[in-house]
Design a protein around this motif. Structure first.
Motif, PDB file in Angstrom:
ATOM      1  N   SER A  51       0.838  -1.204   0.000  1.00 54.26           N
ATOM      2  CA  SER A  51       0.000   0.000   0.000  1.00 54.26           C
ATOM      3  C   SER A  51       0.877   1.260   0.000  1.00 54.26           C
ATOM      4  O   SER A  51       0.388   2.351  -0.228  1.00 54.26           O
ATOM      5  CB  SER A  51      -0.933   0.005   1.216  1.00 54.26           C
ATOM      6  N   GLU A  52       2.175   1.092   0.247  1.00 54.24           N
ATOM      7  CA  GLU A  52       3.118   2.206   0.219  1.00 54.24           C
ATOM      8  C   GLU A  52       3.804   2.277  -1.138  1.00 54.24           C
ATOM      9  O   GLU A  52       4.039   1.251  -1.774  1.00 54.24           O
ATOM     10  CB  GLU A  52       4.206   2.014   1.271  1.00 54.24           C
ATOM     11  N   ASN A  53       4.199   3.481  -1.527  1.00 52.35           N
ATOM     12  CA  ASN A  53       4.951   3.605  -2.781  1.00 52.35           C
ATOM     13  C   ASN A  53       6.419   3.267  -2.541  1.00 52.35           C
ATOM     14  O   ASN A  53       6.861   3.071  -1.409  1.00 52.35           O
ATOM     15  CB  ASN A  53       4.776   5.001  -3.396  1.00 52.35           C
ATOM     16  N   MET A  54       7.164   3.191  -3.616  1.00 56.43           N
ATOM     17  CA  MET A  54       8.569   2.804  -3.568  1.00 56.43           C
ATOM     18  C   MET A  54       9.388   3.770  -2.695  1.00 56.43           C
ATOM     19  O   MET A  54      10.262   3.346  -1.935  1.00 56.43           O
ATOM     20  CB  MET A  54       9.116   2.773  -4.992  1.00 56.43           C
ATOM     21  N   GLU A  55       9.116   5.058  -2.787  1.00 49.93           N
ATOM     22  CA  GLU A  55       9.866   6.057  -2.027  1.00 49.93           C
ATOM     23  C   GLU A  55       9.652   5.885  -0.526  1.00 49.93           C
ATOM     24  O   GLU A  55      10.590   6.032   0.258  1.00 49.93           O
ATOM     25  CB  GLU A  55       9.475   7.476  -2.462  1.00 49.93           C
ATOM     26  N   THR A  56       8.437   5.578  -0.128  1.00 46.34           N
ATOM     27  CA  THR A  56       8.153   5.388   1.297  1.00 46.34           C
ATOM     28  C   THR A  56       8.887   4.166   1.830  1.00 46.34           C
ATOM     29  O   THR A  56       9.492   4.207   2.903  1.00 46.34           O
ATOM     30  CB  THR A  56       6.633   5.261   1.534  1.00 46.34           C
ATOM     31  N   MET A  57       8.868   3.085   1.068  1.00 44.84           N
ATOM     32  CA  MET A  57       9.590   1.876   1.489  1.00 44.84           C
ATOM     33  C   MET A  57      11.095   2.145   1.549  1.00 44.84           C
ATOM     34  O   MET A  57      11.766   1.731   2.500  1.00 44.84           O
ATOM     35  CB  MET A  57       9.283   0.725   0.527  1.00 44.84           C
TER      36      MET A  57
END
Length: 161
Positions: A51-57
């Motif tokens: 549910s998170e985008n790549m940048e958040t991960m």
């Protein structure tokens, strides 16, 4: 109807991955990770939350990396497989951690991801009169995490939004 065994295996992996996303906010790596994955020091062991985008991960992985490797005020990880040396570092880990301690702000200042890699920027501390950041780099699958040597100088009056 006949289902090819490779399809069943792939489907099972996809379902397992989707299940990991549901529990992504739990502490520590999932226990079902293979040992070779756990032993790779530059791999993010945080479960992927889709549910998170790549940048958040990437931000979450990099913040964990700098804490585990002694760059913040937090104690370095007790798990020695999480420690990643920089190319110019030599000597005992105790002296490496002493030199690193509190050198970075624990929260990332900015994140940039492409199809190949993510770069996460952290404000450097302890440099009077110099405003600079250090950059944590990782692959797009959050492995081979390491800190680039050197500083990226930034204007002192610029703060990320």
């Amino acid at each position: 109807m006949h289902v090819h065994p490779a399809f069943v295996h792939t489907a099972a992996l996809l379902l397992a991955s989707a299940g990991l996303g549901a529990c992504a906010r739990t502490a520590g790596p999932p226990p079902e990770l293979p040992e070779w994955v756990r032993r790779e020091p530059g791999r993010c062991l945080r479960p992927r939350d889709f549910s998170e985008n790549m940048e958040t991960m990437a931000r979450r992985c990099a913040e964990q990396f700098v804490a585990q490797n002694g760059y913040t005020d937090a104690e370095p990880s007790a798990d020695t497989t999480r420690w990643v040396p920089e190319p110019a570092e030599h000597g005992a880990w105790e002296s490496v951690f002493r030199a690193r301690r509190s050198s970075l702000v624990p929260e990332a200042a900015a994140v940039q991801c492409s199809g190949w890699e993510c770069r996460v920027f952290f404000e450097a501390r302890g440099l009077p009169g110099i405003c600079a950041r250090r950059v944590v780099v990782m692959t797009q699958v959050f492995s081979r995490i390491h800190l680039l040597p050197g500083l990226v100088r930034t204007p002192c009056d610029v703060r990320p939004a």
